[in-house]
Design a protein around this motif. Structure first.
Motif: not given
Length: 174
Positions: A17-30
């Motif tokens: 978002s334009f409010k600083g939120e990010v998407l973190v890719y989780l390198d995990t099966d769970e």
């Protein structure tokens, strides 16, 4: 926090978002195990910097939508984009039986049912299609495929990986 005391969880993949939120890719099966974290370490340069999480939620299976306390703008989010995320080793779920984390078996002896002790695991090469134990036998490096069919037992108590390796695999190196 030192990198050696942590495990790689993923990386900051993109802005949300334009409010600083990010998407973190989780390198995990769970990924669901990491939905309610209070903080995570972000690799900035060569240092791990703690970032506190205001709120987070799972997003499309293996992404975590995160709002960090000190990241409020798109520009601040840009500064951490692509950075790796780490958590302390103590936060790894315990594994039992023949499941193991790669870092956990470094230093374990490899014992073949037929030949006995083959050597000591120095590292794990996971850059190829099939991960390999890199085992040192004196000055000789032996590469052993990490195939479930070969794996008999992970003996954590005695620090051994017991395997039933095909005839000729070890002899080829010695």
């Amino acid at each position: 926090m030192r990198k050696e005391d942590c495990f790689y969880l993923g990386k900051i993949a993109k802005k949300f978002s334009f409010k600083g939120e990010v998407l973190v890719y989780l390198d995990t099966d769970e990924p669901e195990l990491y939905e309610n974290l209070e903080s995570m370490f972000v690799e900035c340069g060569k240092h791990l910097v703690p970032f506190f999480i205001e709120n987070s939620s799972l997003h499309k299976n293996d992404f975590l939508r995160v709002r960090f306390e000190d990241v409020k703008t798109e520009q601040e989010a840009d500064e951490i984009l692509g950075n790796a995320i780490y958590l302390p080793l103590k936060m790894l779920p315990k594994l039992s039986g023949n499941k193991f984390y790669f870092h956990e078996v470094i230093g374990f002896k490899v014992e073949d049912k037929r030949l006995g002790i083959v050597g000591e695991i120095q590292s794990i090469n996971d850059t190829s299609a099939q991960p390999l134990f890199e085992v040192l036998n004196g000055s000789v490096e032996i590469l052993i495929p990490m195939i479930d069919h070969f794996l008999v037992k992970i003996d954590r108590e005695n620090k051994k990986v017991i395997m039933d390796l095909p005839e000729g695999l070890i002899e080829m190196y010695l």
